[in-house]
Write a protein that holds these residues in place. Sequence first.
Motif, PDB file in Angstrom:
ATOM      1  N   GLY A   1      32.163  38.200  44.292  1.00  0.00           N
ATOM      2  CA  GLY A   1      32.579  39.338  43.692  1.00  0.00           C
ATOM      3  C   GLY A   1      32.063  40.240  42.502  1.00  0.00           C
ATOM      4  O   GLY A   1      31.522  39.673  42.283  1.00  0.00           O
ATOM      5  N   PHE A   2      32.065  41.763  43.156  1.00  0.00           N
ATOM      6  CA  PHE A   2      32.364  42.564  41.529  1.00  0.00           C
ATOM      7  C   PHE A   2      32.912  41.734  40.439  1.00  0.00           C
ATOM      8  O   PHE A   2      32.502  41.779  39.000  1.00  0.00           O
ATOM      9  N   ASP A   3      33.875  42.391  40.865  1.00  0.00           N
ATOM     10  CA  ASP A   3      35.375  41.698  39.632  1.00  0.00           C
ATOM     11  C   ASP A   3      35.329  40.251  39.142  1.00  0.00           C
ATOM     12  O   ASP A   3      35.072  39.842  37.922  1.00  0.00           O
ATOM     13  N   GLU A   4      34.454  39.676  39.731  1.00  0.00           N
ATOM     14  CA  GLU A   4      33.758  37.985  39.439  1.00  0.00           C
ATOM     15  C   GLU A   4      32.759  38.006  38.316  1.00  0.00           C
ATOM     16  O   GLU A   4      32.870  37.414  37.603  1.00  0.00           O
ATOM     17  N   VAL A   5      32.176  38.265  38.848  1.00  0.00           N
ATOM     18  CA  VAL A   5      30.828  38.568  38.160  1.00  0.00           C
ATOM     19  C   VAL A   5      31.594  39.619  36.663  1.00  0.00           C
ATOM     20  O   VAL A   5      30.668  38.901  35.176  1.00  0.00           O
TER      21      VAL A   5
END
Length: 796
Positions: A217-221
């Motif tokens: 996920g973008f937030d995970e990255v």
Amino acid sequence: MSRFIIRKVAVLGAGVMGAQIAAHCANADVPVILFDLPAKEGPPDGVVRRALAGLKKLDPAPLALPEKVALIEAATYADGLARLGECDLVIEAIAEKMEWKLDLYEKVAPHLKPGAIFASNTSGLSIAELARAVPPGRRNHFCGVHFFNPPRYMALVELIPAPDSDAAMLDALETWLTSRLGKRIVRARDTPNFVANRIGVFSILAVIHHTARLGLGFDEVDALTGPLIGRPKSATYRTADVVGLDTLAHVVDTMAATLPDDPWHAYFRHPAWLDGLIAQGALGQKTRAGVYRKDGRQILVLDPQKRDYRPSAGEVAPEVGAILKQRDPAARFAALRASDHPQAQFLWAIFRDLFHYCAVQLDEVADNARDVDLAMRWGFGWAQGPFETWQAAGWGAIAQAVGEDIAAGRAMTDVPLPDWVAERGAYGGVHEPDGSWSAAERTMKPRSTLDVYRRQLYPERVLGEAAPEAGDTLWENEGVRLWRRADQDAGIGIVSFKSKMHAIGEEVMDGLLEAVARAESELDGLVLWHEPPFAVGANLQQVATACAAGEFGRLEATVAKFQQVSMALKHAQVPVVAAVQGLALGGGCEFAMHAAHRVMALESYVGLVEVGVGLIPAGGGSKEFALQAHRLAQRAAGGDVFLYIQNAFQTIARATVAKSASEAVALGFGRAGDDILLHADELLYVALHRARALAEAGWRPPARERKVVVAGRNGVATCEMLLANMAEGGFISAYDYRVGKAAAIALCGGEVDSGSEVDEQWLLEVERAQFVALLKEEKTQQRIVHMLETGKPLRN
């Protein structure tokens, strides 16, 4: 080339970058003419006027003081081009469209002043192609200057020569940009996107590729690619939102169009989700929606599979977090590569491909590896550049791992590492004490020898460079070090705090008293200087411990010593110069206020913030504001002291922190004659010279004030009216009122008749009594503990 003086600057283009470049010139007290197209409606210069009005609304503020905007004049291309003849430097900063720039150059060229420098602020267009639109007789004074956004705060400026650029002109411009505007310069080659954007955008594209490949996920990255790996809090996708998704797409398009032979060219494209957001007008922060958007107080993040937003909750897996906490970079990278966890695989992959890209492209994009590393630090906010990171992790081991992944088809391209990578293994990397590796010239390149860099006694260095000159220690304890530089004025001592965040505890106060005493007997002057922050105030942990033990007698003695130190700095028999950068809060602000002179970096954030922990300034800060009010009133008709107390009271009661050194002077934390430098690395050099100048001028300490007119009871009562209005409006709590009244009593000289004359010692005793009384209050103690535990003020 004789000394080049820039008295006035013109900026062509009042867009986001142009207006902020103009603002930063104004911060340096350089007059500016800001140009744009005539407005379609209203006054002809309406486009520029709206841009200037917008500067005051931006956060972070482009202007060091709002009134600096008066240094910027509005003009239009239609009727103002003749005024270019007034300007020594003209910076073009219009949109990144080659045809627009070339058209503008034809219009402005006839009006340029003889000998003026003409520069394009482009993020990646060909400087050679732009230069062809400049008349041949002026091409020697044309070049590229690439400011990074926002120009006030981002240190990097890339200076790009055109084919005919005069070497002396480039040196003069670099000198001016460095010392006057406070910029850090990298001489870039005229290649697409230059140095920082070429490497930085590739890094973003590698992150985008591996995000999709591993299904993250973008937030995970963003949780992975922020401070945990030495990158800014905005990480990757938040940074894209801040920059603007359309801007990111444009830069990627530039790489795709101009780098057809780049081995990574297949990755220079937009992902579908990016095109979708741009088509919707969701361009990031400027449109309040991009990869992220807010829904009330909730932060949402795009799910590219569903093409819709979901709550942002990206977290780092515990086992990956444990790897990243390892202090040894070699062990950290080895563990990431060996792990099966997708997050670990992702981190290894983005670093591997970054190292690979930098090695292959070094000879094309930069003069040497140091320029790449510093460009990424200064332009993208990385703690270390890619070559430093590689070298810290073990050059040979990382090179072998990258080579194995290339051979196995795991890298983004199969182009091999250059031969020089293996050769540098014998030297441990690309940075050595005497220089950094130039792949194009296959030699080590030293730093620039321009005279302006002699003013930077401790410049920012890359890993592997020669250690800075440590100086000779004259005396030290646990809190401070008194020393001097062997290559500078031996008669001027330097005092540097050793405590965490330069908090002021007993050991610092004892050290300062000893340092002043030694300076008076052995030296000609003293400079307070260390790496930022200047000082974050009193050591609250020591205060909280003493409060918990009920040691209020000891605390009162500590406050008395604090005041003693301030007065020792003020009345020392040698001039004391405070070199201030970064945070100077509470006691740090008070020490600076008591110095004979202040040399401040523009980015100094100064304030008396004690009310945030239920206290008031008691290291002499309240006293100094009372003295300022007395002196100002003596020169004013009517002599009303309270007129000048009121502003000081509001500054203290609201815990106002100046957002620049210019504002610090305006608020009374400094004086009109103080030095404000835009380049922080020049701070110590100027402070040492200022201390010497004061000593040579026969500096004498000020006499202690014996007749100070104070506002007294009437002043306290008027301050209470202000507090009552704030309380009624719900802006402050009942205990805030209590603290605010204590501040009023200290500023007004105590509960005495208005207009009474007191001495400096009386003022110190009043502020100390109010401070200790507040320390005994349970709510103040709660505020102190809460600040220590959370780092945030408590409203109780």
